[in-house]
Design a protein around this motif. Sequence first.
Motif, PDB file in Angstrom:
ATOM      1  N   ARG A  10       0.978  -1.258   0.399  1.00  0.00           N
ATOM      2  CA  ARG A  10       0.330   0.061   0.094  1.00  0.00           C
ATOM      3  C   ARG A  10       0.616   1.351   0.295  1.00  0.00           C
ATOM      4  N   VAL A  11       0.216   1.810  -0.550  1.00  0.00           N
ATOM      5  CA  VAL A  11       0.852   3.723  -0.241  1.00  0.00           C
ATOM      6  C   VAL A  11       0.453   4.378   1.250  1.00  0.00           C
ATOM      7  N   VAL A  12       1.373   4.798   1.645  1.00  0.00           N
ATOM      8  CA  VAL A  12       1.394   5.290   3.413  1.00  0.00           C
ATOM      9  C   VAL A  12       1.571   6.256   3.266  1.00  0.00           C
ATOM     10  N   ASP A  18       4.718   0.888   2.115  1.00  0.00           N
ATOM     11  CA  ASP A  18       4.531  -0.300   2.899  1.00  0.00           C
ATOM     12  C   ASP A  18       3.606  -1.183   2.809  1.00  0.00           C
ATOM     13  N   PHE A  19       3.470  -2.596   4.089  1.00  0.00           N
ATOM     14  CA  PHE A  19       2.908  -3.826   3.283  1.00  0.00           C
ATOM     15  C   PHE A  19       2.328  -4.254   4.729  1.00  0.00           C
ATOM     16  N   LEU A  20       0.790  -4.378   4.460  1.00  0.00           N
ATOM     17  CA  LEU A  20      -0.015  -4.760   5.464  1.00  0.00           C
ATOM     18  C   LEU A  20      -0.304  -6.412   5.716  1.00  0.00           C
ATOM     19  N   GLU A  21       0.191  -7.049   6.578  1.00  0.00           N
ATOM     20  CA  GLU A  21      -0.320  -8.892   6.220  1.00  0.00           C
ATOM     21  C   GLU A  21      -2.140  -9.037   6.792  1.00  0.00           C
ATOM     22  N   LEU A  58      -5.001   8.800   0.736  1.00  0.00           N
ATOM     23  CA  LEU A  58      -3.742   7.616   1.398  1.00  0.00           C
ATOM     24  C   LEU A  58      -3.859   7.348   3.123  1.00  0.00           C
ATOM     25  N   PRO A  59      -3.734   6.892   3.352  1.00  0.00           N
ATOM     26  CA  PRO A  59      -2.797   5.232   2.605  1.00  0.00           C
ATOM     27  C   PRO A  59      -4.528   4.063   2.473  1.00  0.00           C
ATOM     28  N   VAL A  60      -3.681   3.568   1.151  1.00  0.00           N
ATOM     29  CA  VAL A  60      -4.236   2.828   0.242  1.00  0.00           C
ATOM     30  C   VAL A  60      -3.886   1.574  -0.518  1.00  0.00           C
ATOM     31  N   THR A  61      -4.526   0.262  -1.064  1.00  0.00           N
ATOM     32  CA  THR A  61      -3.818  -0.589  -0.542  1.00  0.00           C
ATOM     33  C   THR A  61      -3.378  -0.300  -2.722  1.00  0.00           C
ATOM     34  N   ILE A  62      -2.626  -0.773  -3.627  1.00  0.00           N
ATOM     35  CA  ILE A  62      -2.642  -0.460  -4.908  1.00  0.00           C
ATOM     36  C   ILE A  62      -2.880  -1.631  -5.686  1.00  0.00           C
ATOM     37  N   GLY A  63      -3.010  -1.937  -6.900  1.00  0.00           N
ATOM     38  CA  GLY A  63      -2.653  -2.695  -7.829  1.00  0.00           C
ATOM     39  C   GLY A  63      -4.463  -3.147  -8.542  1.00  0.00           C
ATOM     40  N   HIS A 314       9.955  -3.529 -17.574  1.00  0.00           N
ATOM     41  CA  HIS A 314      10.546  -3.500 -16.396  1.00  0.00           C
ATOM     42  C   HIS A 314       9.785  -4.835 -15.809  1.00  0.00           C
ATOM     43  N   LYS A 315      10.508  -6.026 -14.596  1.00  0.00           N
ATOM     44  CA  LYS A 315      10.577  -7.388 -13.850  1.00  0.00           C
ATOM     45  C   LYS A 315      10.402  -6.647 -12.392  1.00  0.00           C
ATOM     46  N   PHE A 316       9.665  -6.928 -11.115  1.00  0.00           N
ATOM     47  CA  PHE A 316      10.083  -6.588  -9.738  1.00  0.00           C
ATOM     48  C   PHE A 316       9.657  -7.233  -9.319  1.00  0.00           C
ATOM     49  N   GLN A 317      10.048  -7.898  -7.843  1.00  0.00           N
ATOM     50  CA  GLN A 317       9.734  -9.138  -6.769  1.00  0.00           C
ATOM     51  C   GLN A 317       8.611  -7.777  -5.783  1.00  0.00           C
ATOM     52  N   LEU A 318       7.802  -8.807  -4.949  1.00  0.00           N
ATOM     53  CA  LEU A 318       6.795  -7.720  -4.742  1.00  0.00           C
ATOM     54  C   LEU A 318       7.569  -7.195  -3.065  1.00  0.00           C
ATOM     55  N   ASP A 319       9.066  -7.551  -2.671  1.00  0.00           N
ATOM     56  CA  ASP A 319       9.255  -5.914  -1.864  1.00  0.00           C
ATOM     57  C   ASP A 319       9.944  -4.849  -2.550  1.00  0.00           C
ATOM     58  N   GLN A 320      10.122  -5.799  -4.021  1.00  0.00           N
ATOM     59  CA  GLN A 320      10.635  -4.626  -4.486  1.00  0.00           C
ATOM     60  C   GLN A 320       9.912  -3.037  -4.807  1.00  0.00           C
ATOM     61  N   LEU A 321       8.923  -3.713  -4.706  1.00  0.00           N
ATOM     62  CA  LEU A 321       7.211  -2.504  -4.770  1.00  0.00           C
ATOM     63  C   LEU A 321       7.954  -1.159  -4.540  1.00  0.00           C
ATOM     64  N   GLN A 322       8.766  -0.447  -4.294  1.00  0.00           N
ATOM     65  CA  GLN A 322       9.321   0.956  -3.436  1.00  0.00           C
ATOM     66  C   GLN A 322       9.784   0.915  -4.403  1.00  0.00           C
ATOM     67  N   GLU A 323      10.859   0.126  -5.332  1.00  0.00           N
ATOM     68  CA  GLU A 323      11.647   0.705  -6.393  1.00  0.00           C
ATOM     69  C   GLU A 323      11.112   0.888  -7.642  1.00  0.00           C
ATOM     70  N   ALA A 324      10.619  -0.476  -7.989  1.00  0.00           N
ATOM     71  CA  ALA A 324       9.391  -0.299  -9.156  1.00  0.00           C
ATOM     72  C   ALA A 324       8.268   1.051  -9.413  1.00  0.00           C
ATOM     73  N   LEU A 325       7.513   1.463  -8.232  1.00  0.00           N
ATOM     74  CA  LEU A 325       6.599   2.243  -8.041  1.00  0.00           C
ATOM     75  C   LEU A 325       8.261   3.570  -9.171  1.00  0.00           C
ATOM     76  N   GLU A 326       8.940   3.952  -8.340  1.00  0.00           N
ATOM     77  CA  GLU A 326       9.559   5.346  -8.876  1.00  0.00           C
ATOM     78  C   GLU A 326      10.819   4.604  -9.719  1.00  0.00           C
ATOM     79  N   THR A 327      10.411   3.945 -10.690  1.00  0.00           N
ATOM     80  CA  THR A 327      11.155   3.165 -11.914  1.00  0.00           C
ATOM     81  C   THR A 327       9.781   4.221 -12.743  1.00  0.00           C
ATOM     82  N   CYS A 328       9.164   3.910 -12.186  1.00  0.00           N
ATOM     83  CA  CYS A 328       7.857   4.460 -13.209  1.00  0.00           C
ATOM     84  C   CYS A 328       7.906   5.458 -13.559  1.00  0.00           C
TER      85      CYS A 328
END
Length: 342
Positions: A10-12, A18-21, A58-63, A314-328
């Motif tokens: 989610r975007v906090v 960050d990530f919710l469980e 915000l905050p809200v989950t994305i995708g 581009h492709k990223f893993q879930l833990d790299q979500l911050q980097e993925a969004l910055e890449t966009c």
Amino acid sequence: MDKLINKIGRVVEPGKVDFLEKTLKNPEGKEVLIKIVSSSICGSDLHIFKGKHPSAPLPVTIGHEFSGDVIAVGSQVKNVKAGDRVTVEPCLVCGECLACRTGNYGYCENISFTYRNGDGAMAHYITVQEPYVYKLPDSMSYDEGALIEPLSVATHAVRRAGVKLGEKVIIIGSGAIGILIAALSRRSGATEVVVVDHNDAKLQMALEMGATRTINSKNEDVCQIVNELTDGYGMDKSFECVGVEATFIQAMMSVKKNGLATIIGIFENPNITIPATRFITHEIKIQGSQGYCWDFPVALSVADSIPLKKLITHKFQLDQLQEALETCLSREKGAIKVLIEP
């Protein structure tokens, strides 16, 4: 079903994820539990990441562009089963308002989307309702399946605009939606499909996907080229896929008398100033286009004629979500479609 823990991005706050469980429950009724294989970042996710989406505080989950495998279903589910490869139309509608009761659920008075209700697809799993689940053709990869949602957005826009054989169309903005609108317009019979942007790499992609001409608005005069292409009359139809005042005006000024401009871009600043006299002197029409309504089946039926994989940069893993969004958001990275693979 064994106990499963879901990790949801989610975007906090602006520029920070960050990530919710959450512990997943067994699906009930018409619920379908999907293990996400491929999830794509949408332009609306980027507006959220910047903290500027007008409808997603915000905050809200994305995708919400994703594909995956059904792993469990509720007792009332009839059309999909565990093991099916699927994608999902991620809207939520009430089923009770006038629009819903007349089959126009895209105009639902209470429409929302899964990610705004805590079920973002930047996650390992997602639970959705059966009517919105679509099986992927055997020939379609999971990555292509994740792009059926943006293809449906483009399908909806082109169908609303009624692009016809022989028409001249201009698309302002060569993100994924703009490029897909170009591809679908060409497929619908438009003989001139012009795409405008200031990114040469994206404009080249637009050409590869079906555009007949591109304009780099950073160093070319859009109005002048439109006049040359149309003998001064203007384009039949335009699509605005950016969401700023300048491109809204370009969409208005590019069409001929009695022409149609379709606005798709999300406006972070919704209050803009436009040349209203144009409505009178040229009797132009302007309409909006948002989401989809009976467009997913159409998008799935034409997807094999459109090289969707070309859009993936581009492709990223879930833990790299911050980097993925910055890449966009990085102009240097040249991102068009960025996938998360949980």
